[in-house]
Write a protein that holds these residues in place. Structure first.
Motif, mmCIF file in Angstrom:
data_model
loop_
_atom_site.group_PDB
_atom_site.id
_atom_site.type_symbol
_atom_site.label_atom_id
_atom_site.label_comp_id
_atom_site.label_asym_id
_atom_site.label_seq_id
_atom_site.Cartn_x
_atom_site.Cartn_y
_atom_site.Cartn_z
ATOM 1 N N SER A 11 0.825 -1.208 0.000
ATOM 2 C CA SER A 11 0.000 0.000 0.000
ATOM 3 C C SER A 11 0.864 1.265 0.000
ATOM 4 O O SER A 11 0.364 2.353 -0.283
ATOM 5 N N ARG A 34 -3.297 -2.943 4.643
ATOM 6 C CA ARG A 34 -4.452 -2.720 5.522
ATOM 7 C C ARG A 34 -5.212 -1.470 5.137
ATOM 8 O O ARG A 34 -6.424 -1.394 5.262
ATOM 9 N N ASN A 77 7.189 -8.706 1.848
ATOM 10 C CA ASN A 77 7.722 -7.359 2.103
ATOM 11 C C ASN A 77 7.153 -6.707 3.360
ATOM 12 O O ASN A 77 7.858 -5.959 4.036
ATOM 13 N N TYR A 142 13.603 -6.324 16.270
ATOM 14 C CA TYR A 142 13.504 -6.208 14.805
ATOM 15 C C TYR A 142 14.668 -6.954 14.137
ATOM 16 O O TYR A 142 14.460 -7.741 13.205
ATOM 17 N N THR A 177 10.876 5.987 4.367
ATOM 18 C CA THR A 177 9.462 5.611 4.236
ATOM 19 C C THR A 177 8.810 5.857 5.599
ATOM 20 O O THR A 177 9.491 6.204 6.572
HETATM 21 N N1 LIG Z 1 12.419 1.821 5.378
HETATM 22 C C1 LIG Z 1 13.560 1.313 5.760
HETATM 23 O O1 LIG Z 1 14.500 2.036 6.105
HETATM 24 C C2 LIG Z 1 13.754 -0.183 5.757
HETATM 25 C C3 LIG Z 1 15.046 -0.673 6.012
HETATM 26 C C4 LIG Z 1 15.273 -2.021 6.028
HETATM 27 C C5 LIG Z 1 14.223 -2.885 5.795
HETATM 28 N N2 LIG Z 1 12.972 -2.425 5.550
HETATM 29 C C6 LIG Z 1 11.915 -3.417 5.344
HETATM 30 O O2 LIG Z 1 11.227 -3.164 4.150
HETATM 31 C C7 LIG Z 1 9.892 -3.624 4.244
HETATM 32 C C8 LIG Z 1 8.936 -2.523 3.798
HETATM 33 O O3 LIG Z 1 9.136 -1.417 4.640
HETATM 34 P P1 LIG Z 1 8.764 0.081 4.235
HETATM 35 O O4 LIG Z 1 9.913 0.917 4.614
HETATM 36 O O5 LIG Z 1 8.243 0.148 2.856
HETATM 37 O O6 LIG Z 1 7.609 0.349 5.313
HETATM 38 P P2 LIG Z 1 6.213 1.130 5.238
HETATM 39 O O7 LIG Z 1 6.299 2.269 4.300
HETATM 40 O O8 LIG Z 1 5.825 1.353 6.648
HETATM 41 O O9 LIG Z 1 5.237 0.025 4.592
HETATM 42 C C9 LIG Z 1 4.962 -1.158 5.299
HETATM 43 C C10 LIG Z 1 3.938 -1.971 4.533
HETATM 44 O O10 LIG Z 1 3.635 -3.139 5.321
HETATM 45 C C11 LIG Z 1 2.229 -3.170 5.574
HETATM 46 N N3 LIG Z 1 1.938 -3.685 6.906
HETATM 47 C C12 LIG Z 1 2.489 -3.335 8.087
HETATM 48 N N4 LIG Z 1 1.915 -4.003 9.089
HETATM 49 C C13 LIG Z 1 0.958 -4.797 8.530
HETATM 50 C C14 LIG Z 1 0.007 -5.717 9.039
HETATM 51 N N5 LIG Z 1 -0.099 -5.976 10.342
HETATM 52 N N6 LIG Z 1 -0.819 -6.340 8.175
HETATM 53 C C15 LIG Z 1 -0.740 -6.079 6.858
HETATM 54 N N7 LIG Z 1 0.140 -5.233 6.292
HETATM 55 C C16 LIG Z 1 0.966 -4.595 7.140
HETATM 56 C C17 LIG Z 1 1.772 -1.716 5.469
HETATM 57 O O11 LIG Z 1 0.387 -1.718 5.152
HETATM 58 P P3 LIG Z 1 -0.645 -0.581 5.685
HETATM 59 O O12 LIG Z 1 0.090 0.704 5.805
HETATM 60 O O13 LIG Z 1 -1.698 -0.564 4.608
HETATM 61 O O14 LIG Z 1 -1.133 -1.073 6.994
HETATM 62 C C18 LIG Z 1 2.628 -1.208 4.319
HETATM 63 O O15 LIG Z 1 2.075 -1.572 3.085
HETATM 64 C C19 LIG Z 1 9.694 -4.050 5.714
HETATM 65 O O16 LIG Z 1 9.793 -5.450 5.818
HETATM 66 C C20 LIG Z 1 10.850 -3.380 6.425
HETATM 67 O O17 LIG Z 1 11.247 -4.069 7.587
HETATM 68 C C21 LIG Z 1 12.713 -1.086 5.516
#
Ligand SMILES: NC(=O)c1ccc[n+]([C@@H]2O[C@H](COP(=O)([O-])OP(=O)(O)OC[C@H]3O[C@@H](n4cnc5c(N)ncnc54)[C@H](OP(=O)(O)O)[C@@H]3O)[C@@H](O)[C@H]2O)c1
Length: 234
Positions: A11, A34, A77, A142, A177
């Motif tokens: 999303s 969600r 993801n 984490y 993000t």
């Molecule tokens: N951003 C960083 O710096 C970073 C660094 C290393 C790794 N990562 C990893 O990359 C991945 C994506 O992260 P992002 O940075 O894109 O985060 P984000 O912008 O917060 O997006 C997270 C996504 O996961 C979904 N999500 C979270 N909790 C959920 C739940 N209980 N049920 C269903 N969907 C859920 C959210 O959906 P809704 O918003 O619709 O609820 C959203 O689509 C994650 O696994 C994160 O650990 C991110």
């Protein structure tokens, strides 16, 4: 026939970018999230089918399978980050983070590998984190969940190799993000610690994903790939 791809957490953020990159007409896409409004926006932009679901609810994975049927490519993801000193971590957080970041990806893999094995082809990408690769202070829960993804992926790569299925982990460094929009994190300070002095763009993760699911990358499996602007070098 077009290959079917499921991307969880599309999303917004990295998952949305992956969906956009893979919406080139070659694939049938399914995206989960969600937030209905944001998810529908991703679906509209990419032509994907939207599955609105909280992955923490009962039987979430089975509900997804009932809407997608077997998929050829699974991109785990969705995830949540927690910044807190170890003594502040609660039991609820322990079960939530392990469930969302490790148990759900594993459960989805158990549901989708049967058909991948029959097809003798499959691709699984787990989005990990540099925190799971090298560790991060005040993010031990984490980091543990993301390290678990690496161990799980190595074991499954061995188990599934002869069935034409590859599984890899992509470990992003800091990506701007909502995940890291947290008053406890000083992004200016973090930037100073990154050798390239920049954040990773979500599209960089998406492009690596696109390569890893391609036939050209069939020899890459069980790998934990850091894409972190040099952060893992210390
Ligand atoms: N951003 C960083 O710096 C970073 C660094 C290393 C790794 N990562 C990893 O990359 C991945 C994506 O992260 P992002 O940075 O894109 O985060 P984000 O912008 O917060 O997006 C997270 C996504 O996961 C979904 N999500 C979270 N909790 C959920 C739940 N209980 N049920 C269903 N969907 C859920 C959210 O959906 P809704 O918003 O619709 O609820 C959203 O689509 C994650 O696994 C994160 O650990 C991110």
């Amino acid at each position: 026939m077009k290959k079917k791809i499921l991307i969880t957490g599309a999303s917004k953020g990295i998952g949305k970018s992956i969906a956009q990159t893979l919406s080139n007409g070659d694939f049938e896409l399914f995206v989960t999230g969600r937030d209905q409004t944001r998810l529908n926006e991703t679906a509209q932009k990419t032509g994907a089918k939207a599955i609105e679901i909280n992955l923490l609810e009962n039987n979430a994975c089975e509900k997804i399978l009932s809407q997608t049927g077997p998929v050829d490519i699974l991109i785990n993801n969705a995830g949540e980050y927690i910044w807190a000193p170890v003594e502040k971590i609660t039991d609820e957080q322990i079960s939530r983070i392990f469930k969302l970041n490790l148990e759900i990806p594993y459960k989805l893999i158990t549901l989708f590998t049967k058909q991948m094995k029959e097809n003798k082809w499959g691709r699984i990408i787990n989005i990990g984190s540099i925190s799971g690769s090298v560790g991060e202070a005040n993010a031990s829960l984490y980091s543990a969940s993301k390290s678990g993804l690496i161990g799980m992926s190595k074991a499954l790569a061995l188990e599934l190799a002869e069935h034409g299925i590859t599984i890899n982990v992509i470990n992003p460094g800091w990506v701007k993000t909502d995940l890291i929009d947290n008053p406890c994190i000083d992004l200016e300070e973090e930037l100073e610690c990154i050798p390239q002095k920049r954040f990773i763009h979500p599209d960089e993760i998406a492009k690596l994903t696109e390569y890893l699911i391609s036939d050209e990358a069939k020899g890459i499996t069980g790998q934990s790939l850091n894409i972190c602007a040099g952060l893992s070098l210390g």
